[in-house]
Design a protein around this motif. Structure first.
Motif: not given
Length: 89
Positions: A6-12, A30-31, A48-50, A57-60
């Motif tokens: 994955p790359t920065a900005g991808d939503l997983l 993804v950051i 970040y968890q969304l 809501v949480t940086r992980r």
């Protein structure tokens, strides 16, 4: 053949297929992919968890197998911007 990272900005969608720790799937933005040492076939992701609305809501930092990740939305490729030429009559 290895799955793409994955790359920065991808939503997983991160599920148990990516790591047994995710009994309940989470959405993750993804950051960056961290360059921490891992076992073969595993990666560390920072992001970040969304929540259900898509708000962070949480940086992980999570330890996952890329083969088990579901990319819901890829980041659009960055295009260079050309300055607009001003056309004056």
């Amino acid at each position: 053949m290895r799955p793409p990272l994955p790359t920065a900005g991808d939503l997983l969608q991160v599920t148990r297929a990516a790591s047994i720790q995710f009994l309940r799937p989470i959405r993750f933005r993804v950051i960056r992919v961290l360059d921490w040492p891992t076992y073969d076939g595993w990666i560390w992701l920072d992001g970040y968890q969304l929540d259900t609305r898509g708000d962070a809501v949480t940086r992980r930092s999570i330890f996952v197998q890329p083969a088990g990740l579901v990319i819901q939305r890829e980041t659009a490729p960055v295009q260079s911007r050309r300055p607009r030429s001003s056309q004056r009559p």
